[in-house]
Design a protein around this motif. Structure first.
Motif, PDB file in Angstrom:
ATOM      1  N   SER A   1      33.726 -11.881 -32.492  1.00  0.00           N
ATOM      2  CA  SER A   1      34.744 -11.884 -31.436  1.00  0.00           C
ATOM      3  C   SER A   1      34.127 -11.711 -30.046  1.00  0.00           C
ATOM      4  O   SER A   1      34.848 -11.540 -29.060  1.00  0.00           O
ATOM      5  N   SER A   2      32.816 -11.760 -29.966  1.00  0.00           N
ATOM      6  CA  SER A   2      32.123 -11.587 -28.694  1.00  0.00           C
ATOM      7  C   SER A   2      32.002 -12.901 -27.932  1.00  0.00           C
ATOM      8  O   SER A   2      32.088 -13.988 -28.506  1.00  0.00           O
TER       9      SER A   2
ATOM     10  N   THR B   1      33.607  -7.558 -15.031  1.00  0.00           N
ATOM     11  CA  THR B   1      34.884  -8.127 -14.601  1.00  0.00           C
ATOM     12  C   THR B   1      35.183  -9.419 -15.357  1.00  0.00           C
ATOM     13  O   THR B   1      36.323  -9.659 -15.773  1.00  0.00           O
ATOM     14  N   LEU B   2      34.171 -10.236 -15.556  1.00  0.00           N
ATOM     15  CA  LEU B   2      34.349 -11.468 -16.326  1.00  0.00           C
ATOM     16  C   LEU B   2      34.760 -11.147 -17.757  1.00  0.00           C
ATOM     17  O   LEU B   2      35.549 -11.890 -18.359  1.00  0.00           O
ATOM     18  N   GLY B   3      34.250 -10.065 -18.302  1.00  0.00           N
ATOM     19  CA  GLY B   3      34.677  -9.610 -19.626  1.00  0.00           C
ATOM     20  C   GLY B   3      33.732  -9.930 -20.765  1.00  0.00           C
ATOM     21  O   GLY B   3      34.084  -9.738 -21.928  1.00  0.00           O
ATOM     22  N   VAL B   4      32.516 -10.424 -20.452  1.00  0.00           N
ATOM     23  CA  VAL B   4      31.596 -10.788 -21.520  1.00  0.00           C
ATOM     24  C   VAL B   4      31.106  -9.543 -22.253  1.00  0.00           C
ATOM     25  O   VAL B   4      31.062  -8.448 -21.694  1.00  0.00           O
TER      26      VAL B   4
ATOM     27  N   GLY C   1      33.868 -19.677 -33.739  1.00  0.00           N
ATOM     28  CA  GLY C   1      32.465 -19.471 -33.439  1.00  0.00           C
ATOM     29  C   GLY C   1      32.330 -18.511 -32.276  1.00  0.00           C
ATOM     30  O   GLY C   1      33.322 -17.976 -31.760  1.00  0.00           O
ATOM     31  N   THR C   2      31.116 -18.280 -31.849  1.00  0.00           N
ATOM     32  CA  THR C   2      30.840 -17.382 -30.728  1.00  0.00           C
ATOM     33  C   THR C   2      30.555 -18.210 -29.482  1.00  0.00           C
ATOM     34  O   THR C   2      29.568 -18.961 -29.457  1.00  0.00           O
TER      35      THR C   2
ATOM     36  N   LEU D   1      41.527 -13.353 -24.239  1.00  0.00           N
ATOM     37  CA  LEU D   1      42.326 -13.857 -25.363  1.00  0.00           C
ATOM     38  C   LEU D   1      41.597 -13.706 -26.686  1.00  0.00           C
ATOM     39  O   LEU D   1      42.191 -13.361 -27.711  1.00  0.00           O
ATOM     40  N   ARG D   2      40.304 -13.980 -26.701  1.00  0.00           N
ATOM     41  CA  ARG D   2      39.542 -13.857 -27.949  1.00  0.00           C
ATOM     42  C   ARG D   2      39.533 -12.427 -28.457  1.00  0.00           C
ATOM     43  O   ARG D   2      39.500 -12.176 -29.665  1.00  0.00           O
ATOM     44  N   LYS D   3      39.543 -11.493 -27.547  1.00  0.00           N
ATOM     45  CA  LYS D   3      39.554 -10.085 -27.964  1.00  0.00           C
ATOM     46  C   LYS D   3      40.913  -9.682 -28.526  1.00  0.00           C
ATOM     47  O   LYS D   3      41.006  -8.811 -29.396  1.00  0.00           O
TER      48      LYS D   3
END
Length: 563
Positions: free
Chosen positions: A8-9, A42-45, A369-370, A479-481
């Motif tokens: 989920s990363s 901030t981007l969330g990576v 996928g990642t 959203l992926r998180k």
């Protein structure tokens, strides 16, 4: 058992030389990276992949390493590294290092020793062969950066193998001492707290030819045919054995993300390498979709340009989505330090730059996928303008231009156009932070010029604009998180033969999401038998809830939750 965190990363790749310069010498560095960690937060990576920061002569942009356990002085010190890593972990960001162990620099102490004599203990760390009967190279193989794969070493009277630059001699993984050295350097970084590795051309460490002392069965290339030799020797018979040994000796003892760069890999090999029970790595970078805009089998390789047929891209990505489903894991990427900018390659980097950058992001982040985001991709950074060959800094492009124009009679403008489209410098121009001099990358003179469009495209403006490419990426990453369907849902291609639209479903239990991407500047009409319950994210304002006779706007993209 909890799902692996890396599924989920979202990974953000940094090319350190071009990211942020803290001391005004024109070269990005570790302190510069540390100064921008709030931006990445901030981007969330979740993860940063760092291209090589080790000492190197920089013949190939740092991928020719002379010391695996140190920091190159231009990037800073080990103390700077430790501070950067601590600051990343404090923000919940993991760090993946580049592991470049198919070859070393010719200035690495192992190779220096190997050159002293044929009976030196380090001689068998590399692949050496006697000259052919005519005194020339053992085979007529072509290196990836042009020229022969064999370099003659006069003092010992033998050739050594290099699949890339002559300053990148191939390590001999058949030697167990070499593998033990690699395991040791991996433990060094993992014990410092690193969270995994991206493994450079890892499927070349076992070679189909040139490892058993004999070359009599090695293929001979047609005269003048420039197929790189790595297409002949990749995925050798002991590859999985070597990788499983690495997993057993090192990786099983740490909680890591591992991704192997694997040119020429097939889906079968992808499953073998990434299968959670019997494989060795979490995921791999396959290149099949990166070759779709080159003429297949052409002697010029990636430089032989052709227009992408979207149907080919859909078929390719779908094969990998379906092939690895439940048996492995995909990495998702359209750009990196070796590829041109996605918005220039697959989108429209002028009139519809923002829309097409968002569309490409939607396509990728909706798949299983990642996802990998290369620095500046989240801003919609574009290819650089090449006025002449003097604008090339990368060894691959420089060698190609010389070989094409001087040896093969190709017109300079044709060679230059290929570099404009595929040259690696496109991705390596300095990061664009603001509209100040040199885009805020450095207070000095950058190692290569900033793209001149930086006054219009930079992060300072993107952060202030809620409709920017940056904030769209930020929403996709969030959203992926929040949405398991994007991580674990089944993928199903729709409209396989549509020439303009890439559409697919993601399904998990009762959740069904539709991803729509118009790849071109036209306005195709769709008629799909679904009813929209919610427009989750889109790069245009809402167009209603019906998919009956829906007109897609230029480069329109949306993720839609279906009723």
């Amino acid at each position: 058992m909890a799902p692996a965190w890396w599924k989920s990363s979202v990974v953000y790749q940094i090319y350190p030389r071009s990211f942020c310069d803290s001391n005004g010498d024109g070269v990005g560095d570790l302190r510069g990276i540390t100064s921008k960690l709030d931006y990445l937060q901030t981007l969330g990576v979740d993860v940063v992949w760092l291209s090589p920061i080790y000492p190197s002569p920089n013949d190939d942009g740092g991928y020719d390493i002379s010391d695996y356990r140190a920091i190159a002085p231009e990037f800073g010190s080990m103390a700077d590294f430790d501070q950067m890593l601590a600051q990343m972990h404090q923000r919940g960001i993991r760090l993946v290092m580049d592991l470049v162990v198919n070859h070393t620099s010719d200035e690495h102490p192992w190779f220096t020793e190997a050159c002293k004599s044929k009976d030196n203990p380090y001689r068998n760390y590399y692949i050496w062969r006697a000259p052919a009967a005519d005194g020339g190279p053992p085979t007529n193989w072509e290196a990836a950066f042009s020229g022969s794969t064999w370099e003659f070493h006069a003092p010992t009277g033998e050739y050594y193998l290099h699949l890339f630059s002559k300053k990148q001699p191939e390590l001999n993984w058949e030697n167990p001492r070499v593998r033990a050295e690699v395991h040791g350097l991996m433990r060094f970084w993992l014990e410092k707290g690193v969270d995994g590795f991206r493994m450079d051309v890892i499927n070349m460490v076992s070679k189909t030819y040139a490892v058993d002392g004999s070359l009599q069965d090695a293929p001979v290339l047609r005269p003048g045919f420039l197929q790189p030799a790595f297409t002949l020797v990749t995925n050798g018979p002991r590859l999985l054995e070597f990788l499983q040994e690495m997993r057993r000796e090192v990786l099983d003892h740490y909680d890591t993300l591992t991704v192997g760069e694997a040119p020429c890999a097939t889906i079968r090999q992808g499953v073998e390498i990434t299968h959670p029970d019997t494989g060795a790595l979490n995921m791999l970078f396959q290149f099949e979709h990166m070759d779709l805009d080159s003429v297949p089998g052409h002697g010029e390789g990636k430089w032989a340009l052709k227009t992408l047929d979207l149907r080919d891209l859909k078929a390719c990505l779908t094969r990998w989505q379906d092939g690895l489903a439940g048996q492995g894991w995909n990495s998702l990427y359209l750009g990196n330090h070796d590829q041109p900018r996605p918005v220039s390659r697959f989108g429209n980097d002028s009139t519809y730059r923002v829309e097409s950058a968002k569309m490409l992001a939607t396509l990728l982040h909706g798949m299983q996928g990642t996802p990998y985001v290369y620095q500046g991709e989240e801003l919609g950074m574009t290819n650089k303008p090449y006025a002449s060959e003097a604008d090339c800094y990368d060894l691959e492009s420089i060698n190609m231009y010389r070989s094409a124009t001087q040896e093969r009679g190709i017109a300079p403008e044709v060679a230059l156009q290929a570099i404009r489209s595929k040259g690696r410098d496109n991705a390596r121009t300095p990061m664009q932070w603001n509209a100040n001099s040199h885009a805020g990358f450095t207070t000095g003179t950058p190692w290569q010029p900033v793209n001149p469009n930086y006054p219009q495209i930079h992060s300072q403006a993107a952060l202030l604009d809620t409709n920017s490419v940056f904030h769209y990426y930020r929403q996709l990453i969030a959203l992926r998180k929040a949405q398991p369907v994007l991580v674990h849902g089944r993928y199903q291609l729709l409209l396989a033969e549509h020439p303009e639209v890439y559409a697919y479903l993601r399904t998990l239990g009762d959740e069904r999401w539709l991803v729509l991407c118009n790849f071109y500047g036209g306005t195709p009409v769709l008629d799909l038998p679904y009813q929209v319950a919610q427009r989750v994210i889109a790069n245009y304002p809402s167009a209603g809830t019906s998919l009956h006779n829906m007109v897609l706007r230029p480069f329109e993209a949306a993720m839609l939750r279906l009723e």
